[in-house]
Design a protein around this motif. Structure first.
Motif, mmCIF file in Angstrom:
data_model
loop_
_atom_site.group_PDB
_atom_site.id
_atom_site.type_symbol
_atom_site.label_atom_id
_atom_site.label_comp_id
_atom_site.label_asym_id
_atom_site.label_seq_id
_atom_site.Cartn_x
_atom_site.Cartn_y
_atom_site.Cartn_z
ATOM 1 N N ASP A 189 8.336 5.133 -4.043
ATOM 2 C CA ASP A 189 9.040 4.175 -3.207
ATOM 3 C C ASP A 189 8.169 3.215 -2.421
ATOM 4 O OD1 ASP A 189 11.637 5.188 -3.885
ATOM 5 O OD2 ASP A 189 11.039 6.973 -2.789
ATOM 6 N N MET A 190 6.942 3.604 -2.157
ATOM 7 C CA MET A 190 6.097 2.726 -1.350
ATOM 8 C C MET A 190 4.762 2.605 -2.070
ATOM 9 S SD MET A 190 6.291 2.700 2.571
ATOM 10 C CE MET A 190 4.968 2.797 3.671
ATOM 11 N N GLN A 191 4.665 1.553 -2.890
ATOM 12 C CA GLN A 191 3.557 1.535 -3.834
ATOM 13 C C GLN A 191 2.178 1.504 -3.187
ATOM 14 O OE1 GLN A 191 4.667 -1.437 -6.643
ATOM 15 N NE2 GLN A 191 6.167 -0.043 -7.530
ATOM 16 N N TRP A 192 2.016 0.768 -2.109
ATOM 17 C CA TRP A 192 0.679 0.690 -1.514
ATOM 18 C C TRP A 192 0.224 2.032 -0.970
ATOM 19 C CZ3 TRP A 192 -0.083 2.098 3.525
ATOM 20 C CH2 TRP A 192 1.020 2.077 4.369
ATOM 21 N N PHE A 193 1.187 2.926 -0.765
ATOM 22 C CA PHE A 193 0.884 4.210 -0.146
ATOM 23 C C PHE A 193 0.479 5.267 -1.177
ATOM 24 C CE2 PHE A 193 2.399 8.110 2.182
ATOM 25 C CZ PHE A 193 1.448 8.050 3.185
ATOM 26 N N VAL A 200 -5.587 6.980 0.392
ATOM 27 C CA VAL A 200 -4.635 5.873 0.527
ATOM 28 C C VAL A 200 -5.399 4.643 1.029
ATOM 29 C CG1 VAL A 200 -2.545 5.079 1.683
ATOM 30 C CG2 VAL A 200 -2.778 7.487 1.097
ATOM 31 N N ARG A 201 -5.170 3.494 0.358
ATOM 32 C CA ARG A 201 -5.831 2.252 0.789
ATOM 33 C C ARG A 201 -5.101 1.700 2.003
ATOM 34 N NH1 ARG A 201 -6.481 -2.744 -1.785
ATOM 35 N NH2 ARG A 201 -4.314 -2.575 -2.371
ATOM 36 N N ASP A 305 -3.201 -7.811 2.073
ATOM 37 C CA ASP A 305 -2.512 -8.610 1.056
ATOM 38 C C ASP A 305 -1.217 -7.976 0.555
ATOM 39 O OD1 ASP A 305 -3.811 -6.494 -0.059
ATOM 40 O OD2 ASP A 305 -4.661 -7.596 -1.758
ATOM 41 N N VAL A 306 -0.840 -6.836 1.101
ATOM 42 C CA VAL A 306 0.346 -6.139 0.586
ATOM 43 C C VAL A 306 1.632 -6.779 1.130
ATOM 44 C CG1 VAL A 306 1.637 -3.963 0.832
ATOM 45 C CG2 VAL A 306 -0.762 -3.930 0.136
ATOM 46 N N GLU A 307 2.600 -6.917 0.227
ATOM 47 C CA GLU A 307 3.900 -7.438 0.657
ATOM 48 C C GLU A 307 4.767 -6.272 1.130
ATOM 49 O OE1 GLU A 307 6.415 -10.779 -1.324
ATOM 50 O OE2 GLU A 307 7.144 -8.860 -2.081
ATOM 51 N N VAL A 308 5.361 -6.432 2.273
ATOM 52 C CA VAL A 308 6.186 -5.368 2.852
ATOM 53 C C VAL A 308 7.635 -5.837 2.855
ATOM 54 C CG1 VAL A 308 6.568 -4.035 4.952
ATOM 55 C CG2 VAL A 308 4.254 -4.700 4.322
ATOM 56 N N SER A 309 8.526 -4.967 2.381
ATOM 57 C CA SER A 309 9.949 -5.330 2.407
ATOM 58 C C SER A 309 10.765 -4.038 2.506
ATOM 59 C CB SER A 309 10.322 -6.112 1.146
ATOM 60 O OG SER A 309 9.976 -5.363 0.027
ATOM 61 N N LEU A 322 17.819 -6.099 5.595
ATOM 62 C CA LEU A 322 17.857 -6.757 6.912
ATOM 63 C C LEU A 322 16.676 -7.690 7.124
ATOM 64 C CD1 LEU A 322 18.921 -3.788 9.239
ATOM 65 C CD2 LEU A 322 20.353 -5.604 8.283
ATOM 66 N N TYR A 323 15.606 -7.498 6.308
ATOM 67 C CA TYR A 323 14.389 -8.300 6.513
ATOM 68 C C TYR A 323 13.936 -8.912 5.201
ATOM 69 C CZ TYR A 323 14.481 -5.727 10.836
ATOM 70 O OH TYR A 323 14.895 -5.207 12.029
ATOM 71 N N ARG A 324 13.352 -10.081 5.276
ATOM 72 C CA ARG A 324 12.793 -10.708 4.075
ATOM 73 C C ARG A 324 11.424 -10.087 3.794
ATOM 74 N NH1 ARG A 324 8.500 -14.130 5.028
ATOM 75 N NH2 ARG A 324 8.413 -15.271 7.003
ATOM 76 N N PRO A 325 10.963 -10.129 2.523
ATOM 77 C CA PRO A 325 9.621 -9.618 2.236
ATOM 78 C C PRO A 325 8.577 -10.450 2.980
ATOM 79 C CG PRO A 325 10.841 -10.053 0.215
ATOM 80 C CD PRO A 325 11.641 -10.638 1.330
ATOM 81 N N VAL A 326 7.563 -9.779 3.466
ATOM 82 C CA VAL A 326 6.514 -10.498 4.197
ATOM 83 C C VAL A 326 5.168 -9.798 3.939
ATOM 84 C CG1 VAL A 326 6.983 -9.241 6.371
ATOM 85 C CG2 VAL A 326 5.881 -11.467 6.461
ATOM 86 N N ILE A 327 4.134 -10.624 3.722
ATOM 87 C CA ILE A 327 2.795 -10.065 3.520
ATOM 88 C C ILE A 327 2.236 -9.713 4.895
ATOM 89 C CG2 ILE A 327 0.449 -10.643 2.710
ATOM 90 C CD1 ILE A 327 1.895 -12.341 0.545
ATOM 91 N N TRP A 328 1.544 -8.583 4.972
ATOM 92 C CA TRP A 328 1.142 -8.130 6.304
ATOM 93 C C TRP A 328 0.318 -9.181 7.048
ATOM 94 C CZ3 TRP A 328 -2.623 -3.911 8.435
ATOM 95 C CH2 TRP A 328 -2.280 -3.687 9.772
ATOM 96 N N LYS A 329 -0.602 -9.824 6.307
ATOM 97 C CA LYS A 329 -1.442 -10.862 6.927
ATOM 98 C C LYS A 329 -0.573 -11.985 7.527
ATOM 99 C CE LYS A 329 -5.736 -13.022 5.411
ATOM 100 N NZ LYS A 329 -5.664 -14.414 5.642
ATOM 101 N N GLU A 330 0.480 -12.352 6.755
ATOM 102 C CA GLU A 330 1.369 -13.408 7.223
ATOM 103 C C GLU A 330 2.119 -12.937 8.475
ATOM 104 O OE1 GLU A 330 4.632 -14.095 4.514
ATOM 105 O OE2 GLU A 330 5.603 -15.452 5.937
ATOM 106 N N TYR A 331 2.559 -11.686 8.445
ATOM 107 C CA TYR A 331 3.298 -11.161 9.604
ATOM 108 C C TYR A 331 2.430 -11.166 10.861
ATOM 109 C CZ TYR A 331 6.330 -8.527 12.590
ATOM 110 O OH TYR A 331 7.109 -8.159 13.654
ATOM 111 N N LEU A 332 1.147 -10.817 10.666
ATOM 112 C CA LEU A 332 0.228 -10.830 11.815
ATOM 113 C C LEU A 332 0.112 -12.228 12.415
ATOM 114 C CD1 LEU A 332 -2.809 -8.595 10.810
ATOM 115 C CD2 LEU A 332 -1.285 -8.295 12.769
#
Ligand SMILES: O=C(O)CCC(=O)C(=O)O
Ligand SMILES: [Fe+2]
Length: 348
Positions: A189-193, A200-201, A305-309, A322-332
Motif C-alpha cells: 500500500d505504501m510503495q516508498w515504505f 526503508v529509504r 521526490d516521492v509523491e504522497v497521496s 480528500l487530498y490531491r497527490p503532492v511531492i514531498w519537496k513541493e509540499y515543503l
C-alpha cells in the motif's frame, strides 16, 4: 534596512544568558499567551491525558489507531531504545546549547537551510519571536561539530548518529503499526515504505531544541502552535513540562513527561496518506522560569521526490480522496510559504 534587521532576528536567537527581562520582541499579545489557558505548566484533572501506549502489548494496534484518530499523537513506551542513550543524547544536547553564543554562531543556519544553529524555522510566520534556540542535523553532524569543538566532537557525533539510527528504526516500526491498524501493509500500500536490502529509504531531520529559563514565562512562547510536516515525528521531551497538544473539545493539554517515553506526532503527510483518518496534531512548547528545558524531535518522511497521496485502499465511493497527490519537496515549499494553511491548500 528595517526588513534586513527583521530577517536577521528571525534567524538568530537572543543571547538568552545576557537577558534579565523579557524584551518587547519576545512579549506575546495576551490572546496568544500560553497562560490564557488553565492547563499551562500543570496537569489539570479535568483535562484528558494523552494516551500512553506499550507497543509490545497485543492490543497496541487498536490503541494506536484510536490515538491517531482522536489526538494525532500518543506517548510510546516499551520501544526498546536504551535509557542510557536517552541520557547521553540529552547530555550532548545540553553541552551544545551551553556553548557561548560566538561559538554557536560559527554554525549558524543559512536562511534556506534546515541544518545548523538558529531560531525556530517557523519564526517568520509569527509577529513575535520565540524563547528558544535550535540545531538541525541531517546524517552526520561532523562538519558543524568540528567547528563547535575543534578537539572534542567525536562523542557528540557518535551519540547523535546512534540516536538517529534508533529513531529511524523505531519510526519504521511505528509506521508499520499505524498502517496495520488501518488494515494496510506497507509492501502493497505504501510503495516508498518498502525496505530495500532491509532498509526503508527515508529523508529525516533531527532537531535539537533548547528553551532557556525565562524571566517572564507567562508572556513568552517557546515554540508557537504548529503541525509537523513529517509523516511522523518522534519527540524526546526530557523530564521537564513544556509540550502541549491541542485536542478538540479540551483545548491545550500538557503532555506529562515520562522517563524513557517518546511522544509520537502524526504529521501532515500522514494526514494526507491516511485520507484524513489520522490527524496532524497542533502542538506548541511553553517555557518556565526555573529549569532550562531541552528536547529532540526526529522528523521522519519519504525521500524528497516521492509523491504522497491518499492510499488507494482508504478511498472508495463513500470515502472520496480528500487530498490531491503532492511531492514531498513541493509540499515543503508550500509549507514554507503559507505554513499552517498548507494542508488545507492541497485539499480537494
Ligand atoms: O520541544 C517540544 O516539546 C516540541 C518540539 C517541536 O514541536 C518541534 O521541534 O517541532
Ligand atoms: Fe513540532
Amino acid at each position: 534596512m528595517k526588513s534586513q534587521t527583521q530577517t536577521f532576528n528571525h534567524l538568530l536567537p537572543l543571547d538568552f544568558d545576557n537577558v534579565s527581562t523579557l524584551p518587547d520582541s519576545h512579549a506575546w499579545s495576551t490572546t496568544a499567551l500560553p497562560s490564557d489557558d488553565p492547563c499551562h505548566c500543570t496537569i489539570d484533572d479535568r483535562k484528558p491525558l494523552l494516551p500512553v501506549i506499550d507497543i509490545g502489548e497485543p492490543g497496541a494496534y487498536d490503541l494506536v489507531r484510536h490515538a491517531c484518530e482522536k489526538w494525532g499523537a500518543f506517548q510510546v513506551i516499551n520501544h526498546g531504545v536504551p535509557l542510557s542513550l536517552f541520557r547521553e543524547t540529552e547530555f550532548q544536547t545540553r553541552r551544545l546549547f551551553s556553548l557561548p553564543m560566538e561559538r554557536k554562531l560559527l554554525v549558524a543556519r543559512q536562511p534556506s537551510e534546515t541544518i545548523g544553529y538558529g531560531s525556530a524555522r517557523i519564526s517568520p510566520f509569527f509577529p513575535k519571536l520565540m524563547w528558544s534556540e535550535g540545531f538541525g542535523i541531517m546524517g552526520s553532524p561532523v562538519e558543524h561539530a568540528r567547528q563547535l569543538w575543534p578537539q572534542e566532537h567525536a562523542k557528540f557525533c557518535e551519540v547523535m548518529e546512534q540516536w538517529q539510527a534508533e529513531m529511524k528504526t523505531l519510526c519504521d516500526k511505528i509506521l508499520g503499526i499505524m498502517l496495520a491498524s488501518l488494515g494496510l501493509t506497507h509492501e502493497e500500500d505504501m510503495q516508498w515504505f518498502q525496505p530495500i536490502n532491509g532498509c526503508v529509504r527515508t529523508q529525516c531531520l533531527l532537531q535539537l531544541n533548547s528553551y532557556p529559563v525565562c524571566p517572564d514565562p507567562d508572556r513568552a512562547m517557546g515554540l508557537a502552535p504548529h503541525t509537523d510536516t513529517s509523516v511522523i515525528t518522534l519527540l524526546n521531551q526530557g523530564n521537564i513540562n513544556g509540550l502541549q497538544v491541542y485536542k478538540d473539545g479540551a483545548g491545550w493539554v500538557s503532555v506529562e513527561p515520562i522517563e524513557g517515553a517518546l511522544v509520537v506526532n502524526v504529521g501532515d503527510l500522514m494526514q494526507i496518506v491516511s485520507n484524513g483518518r489520522f490527524k496532524s496534531v497542533l502542538h506548541r512548547a511553553v517555557v518556565n522560569n526555573a529549569r532550562h528545558r531541552v528536547s529532540t524531535a526526529f522528523f521522519y518522511g519519504p525521500p524528497w521526490d516521492v509523491e504522497v497521496s491518499p492510499l488507494r485502499k482508504l478511498v472508495d465511493s463513500d470515502h472520496p480522496p480528500l487530498y490531491r497527490p503532492v511531492i514531498w519537496k513541493e509540499y515543503l515549499e508550500i509549507k514554507k510559504k503559507i505554513f499552517n494553511e498548507a494542508l488545507e491548500s492541497v485539499r480537494l
